[in-house]
Write an enzyme that holds these catalytic residues in place. Structure first.
Site, PDB file in Angstrom:
ATOM      1  N   TYR A  29      10.698   2.463 -37.997  1.00  0.00           N
ATOM      2  CA  TYR A  29      11.447   1.465 -37.522  1.00  0.00           C
ATOM      3  C   TYR A  29      11.675   1.109 -39.756  1.00  0.00           C
ATOM      4  O   TYR A  29      10.499   1.370 -40.170  1.00  0.00           O
ATOM      5  CB  TYR A  29      10.305  -0.242 -36.996  1.00  0.00           C
ATOM      6  CG  TYR A  29      11.020  -1.094 -37.661  1.00  0.00           C
ATOM      7  CD1 TYR A  29      11.990  -1.782 -36.207  1.00  0.00           C
ATOM      8  CD2 TYR A  29      10.583  -1.792 -38.506  1.00  0.00           C
ATOM      9  CE1 TYR A  29      12.800  -2.743 -36.813  1.00  0.00           C
ATOM     10  CE2 TYR A  29      11.608  -3.133 -39.020  1.00  0.00           C
ATOM     11  CZ  TYR A  29      12.150  -3.466 -37.568  1.00  0.00           C
ATOM     12  OH  TYR A  29      13.132  -4.346 -38.278  1.00  0.00           O
ATOM     13  N   TRP A  87      14.888   1.273 -42.287  1.00  0.00           N
ATOM     14  CA  TRP A  87      15.753   1.583 -42.639  1.00  0.00           C
ATOM     15  C   TRP A  87      16.047   2.488 -43.856  1.00  0.00           C
ATOM     16  O   TRP A  87      16.865   2.100 -45.186  1.00  0.00           O
ATOM     17  CB  TRP A  87      16.554   0.190 -43.707  1.00  0.00           C
ATOM     18  CG  TRP A  87      16.486  -1.373 -43.170  1.00  0.00           C
ATOM     19  CD1 TRP A  87      15.211  -1.902 -42.135  1.00  0.00           C
ATOM     20  CD2 TRP A  87      18.402  -2.472 -42.730  1.00  0.00           C
ATOM     21  NE1 TRP A  87      16.256  -3.011 -41.212  1.00  0.00           N
ATOM     22  CE2 TRP A  87      17.107  -3.046 -41.768  1.00  0.00           C
ATOM     23  CE3 TRP A  87      19.058  -1.866 -43.330  1.00  0.00           C
ATOM     24  CZ2 TRP A  87      18.354  -4.138 -41.791  1.00  0.00           C
ATOM     25  CZ3 TRP A  87      20.073  -2.708 -42.783  1.00  0.00           C
ATOM     26  CH2 TRP A  87      19.831  -3.739 -42.200  1.00  0.00           C
TER      27      TRP A  87
END
Length: 761
Positions: free
Chosen positions: A112, A114
């Site tokens: 999880y 970016w």
């Protein structure tokens, strides 16, 4: 290979160019068509070869010497650098052991984050594809940003994306809106960011256009900086966590003064009668009028009545930021905001209605292209076990325990191996002391990382991965105007490899290498994805790669949320049980959840300034997104480091609160509650409500006992779900106390690697 002097690339905070110097250093140049480049670009160059880069595969000493098993030594032992073959052999054997002994659901695919804006080198997609081919894994659902809304909105309007991805355009708002009531504001610091990137940042210009058009804004937030200057703004410095009380007071005024649109409610909504009974106190004996709301939210009753009248007399857009659902009972601000907008009757009209996320992400309201971009094909996960993403510590600490989620009951699997790529849970999770205990329980923790983050330091096997500038990819975000050819600008640092190369090598050892790679190198995959996506009017891959970018066809400039539904509710119904907006939901009511009833209600959170806990911890902490980095990414970069006070994350507080505690600007302070403590640097401002302090998330977690010496607010936040409906995170708020820190602080350790030794032969 010979690398070009200047290379195009993109990031989640925008497209840019990289100029490579002869000494190996780089300079970052904003995209020439970007009218408002993100200041976060200033973090890139200095972080590229920072001492905290992971330079070789490393294994925790205890795991290497004694094998897999639970350990509270994670984060406290040295690492041993090994060769790639040894690291991959050990990891492949451990994956096979866990699968064969405990089953595939014992593997948690915890990707999880970016990590990269690239469409191919997207760490989550790469890892989940690998683990699915491996036989499956326990996965997660939803996100920390929107874990509550993604579950709630389908019950209210049938499709979360209808609200989150199709909000009325800025051009429509400029043309038609008279008043914006912005619960949580529209923070300028967030709009530089879009998943996958953005080439032309235009939100600042859009807000300036609203000001020029005379659009008025009611800013409902304890932080004045939650809306940029220049707009015709009335600031309502609300008590944090009481937005629902204010919404109910506004709704009651509309009802009591017959200012609500009964015809709209009858035709387009269902369940208003239950909400009406609640507002009038017929359900619980408590009338939710402006005086009742004022006693909770700190806004004068006369101002609440006046605002309700302004809303009814104007074409009004009610907006709710994503931050307001990252709290206990976070469903309620979204639900009450939608109900308030429905009472005004503007949903489906240009410039009116409801919005969720303006100022929370750069693409909300954008009128850029609506184009499906190329991406790595997903593989179905054969394992059905999952958790709501913010319940990872519960899963690790309480295997077999049951939990409720969206009306059903599930059990937490018994996780033996955590495989994490592209994320840093020791940034975004709550109650990091509890997460440290949770991370001690699995047999093995594997992390792919470019940097020695707090998560990497608490792993058993750490595999160095390349940064964006060290690999090739395709880049583009939702509603972005361009698809970017992401060229490699520099050679990989040390022994870093792409996630794809790592996983391909593991797949080969585990017997499915050919299936995973499909016979393609990373470059061949990128060309394949582009070629499969392009149409006959678009350039060849060779031309696209040489040009460095492709301009995408424009999208519509003006559009309105729920316009088709408004025009023909029978012919274009919503996909709710009633086909209409559900102000009260029989489905949610049927779940029987005391922390999320079947219509919007005021539910007092455990931690707010009106709670008993405020007697000991009398300041309300807001842990919002930082202005100087994306989450925790590149906290070692120049812009992020430049914002620190005495090397610590800045804490904003009102001068009156500081004076009462003998705190002066730039003082080092200790922020604490019963869960933990952190150090921060004091910044004083009158643009914050008294009794409220602000400490942005993302400072790299640096614990010395229970004290984070760097200023991560998640040392203080509670790891409890928003409700049993969504199990969303509640990391936005906490009650704390602040005191001036005396003496010499413990040293920062996150700016250098952990102890590392070479493998002894």
């Amino acid at each position: 290979m010979t690398l070009p002097t200047t290379s195009p690339t993109t990031s989640h905070w925008g497209a840019y160019r990289v100029r490579r110097h002869e000494d190996g250093s780089v300079a970052v140049l904003p995209h020439p068509r970007d009218p408002d480049p993100s200041p976060l670009l200033g973090n890139v160059a200095g972080a590229l070869a920072h001492p905290t880069r992971v330079r070789a595969p490393a294994i925790r000493r205890g795991w290497l010497d004694h094998g897999p098993g639970p350990s509270d030594r994670r984060g406290a032992e040295e690492f041993v650098e090994v060769g790639w073959d040894e690291a991959l052999d050990l990891l492949a054997a451990e994956l096979a052991r866990v699968r064969d002994r405990y089953g595939n659901e014992a593997v948690y695919g915890g990707s999880y984050g970016w990590a990269s804006a690239g469409r191919f080198h997207h760490a989550q997609s790469q890892l989940h594809r690998f683990l699915a081919m491996f036989g499956g894994y326990t996965g997660s659902r939803n996100s920390y940003s929107l874990g509550t809304s993604l579950v709630l909105l389908p019950h209210l309007v049938g499709d979360a994306d209808a609200v989150l991805r199709s909000a009325s355009s800025w051009q429509t708002i400029e043309d038609a809106t008279e008043l914006i009531v912005a619960f949580g504001g529209m923070p300028a610091k967030n709009v530089h960011v879009v998943p996958g990137g953005v080439t032309r940042h235009r939100t600042a210009a859009r807000l300036a256009a609203l000001a020029a058009a005379g659009v008025r804004v009611a800013l409902v937030s304890p932080l004045r900086d939650d809306l940029p200057e220049g707009l015709d703004t009335t600031w309502y410095p609300i008590v944090p966590a009481t937005d629902v009380a204010l919404m109910l007071g506004l709704a009651h005024t509309l009802l009591a003064e017959d200012l609500h649109d009964r015809a709209f409610l009858d035709r387009y909504c269902t369940g208003f009668e239950a909400f009406e009974r609640y507002l009038l106190g017929r359900a619980d004996g408590v009338v939710k009028d402006a005086a009742w709301a004022s006693a909770r939210c700190g806004i004068a009753a006369a101002d609440i009545v006046a605002l309700a009248r302004r809303m009814a007399a104007s074409r009004t857009l009610v907006t709710v930021t994503w931050s307001l659902q990252r709290v206990q009972h976070g469903e309620q601000p979204v639900w009450a905001g939608l109900a308030l907008a429905a009472m005004l009757g503007g949903i489906g009209l240009p410039g009116g209605g409801f919005g969720h996320g303006y100022g929370s992400m750069g693409d909300v309201g954008d009128d850029g292209p609506r184009v499906r971009l190329p991406g790595l094909p997903a593989v179905p996960n054969p394992v059905g076990a999952f958790i709501p993403v913010a319940r990872v510590a519960d899963m690790l600490l309480h295997p077999g325990a049951s939990f409720r989620y969206d009306g059903a009951t599930y059990a937490y699997p018994d996780i033996r191996l955590v495989h994490w790529a592209g994320g840093n849970p020791f940034h975004h999770h709550q109650d990091l002391g509890r997460l440290r205990r949770a991370f001690a329980r699995p047999d093995t923790v594997v992390v792919h990382e470019p940097y020695w983050t707090a998560t990497a330091r608490r792993a058993d096997i750490v595999l160095p991965v390349t940064t964006t500038l060290e690999r090739e990819d395709l880049g583009g975000g939702r509603r972005d105007s361009h698809l970017i050819a992401m060229h490699r600008a520099v050679e990989p640092l040390g022994q870093a490899r792409d996630d794809y190369a790592i996983l391909a090598a593991l797949a080969g050892r585990l017997g499915f290498g050919d299936r995973f790679t499909e016979g393609r190198t990373a470059r061949q995959w990128i060309e394949h994805l582009y070629t499969s996506w392009r149409n006959d009017e678009q350039p060849s891959f060779e031309r696209f790669w040489a040009d460095g970018e492709l301009r995408l066809p424009p999208g519509p400039r003006r559009f309105t949320l729920f316009e088709r539904f408004r025009a023909d509710p029978a012919g274009a119904p919503l996909s709710t049980p009633s086909g209409r907006i559900e102000i009260a939901s029989e489905a949610v009511a049927g779940f029987g959840l005391p922390d999320c009833p079947g219509h919007p209600v005021w539910l007092e959170p455990d931690e707010w300034l009106g709670a008993p806990a405020a007697a000991r911890h009398p300041l309300h902490l807001i842990a919002d997104q930082p202005a100087t980095r994306l989450h925790s990414q590149l906290d070692v970069g120049e812009v992020s480091r430049g914002s620190k006070v005495a090397g610590r994350e800045p804490l904003t507080m009102h001068p009156d609160d500081a004076a009462a505690r003998g705190i002066a600007p730039d003082d080092l302070v200790r922020v604490f509650n019963d869960r933990g403590a952190c150090l921060a640097g004091a910044v004083l401002s009158e643009r914050i409500r008294p009794g409220v302090v602000r400490l942005a998330t993302g400072a790299w977690y640096d614990p010395h006992g229970a004290l984070c010496v760097h200023g991560n607010p998640n040392a203080l936040t509670a790891d409890v779900p928003s409700s049993e409906l969504s199990q969303g995170c509640t990391g936005q708020h906490a009650l704390v106390q602040v005191e001036r820190y005396a003496g010499d602080p413990p040293p920062l350790t996150v700016l250098r690697p952990p102890p590392i030794r070479k493998r002894r032969r």
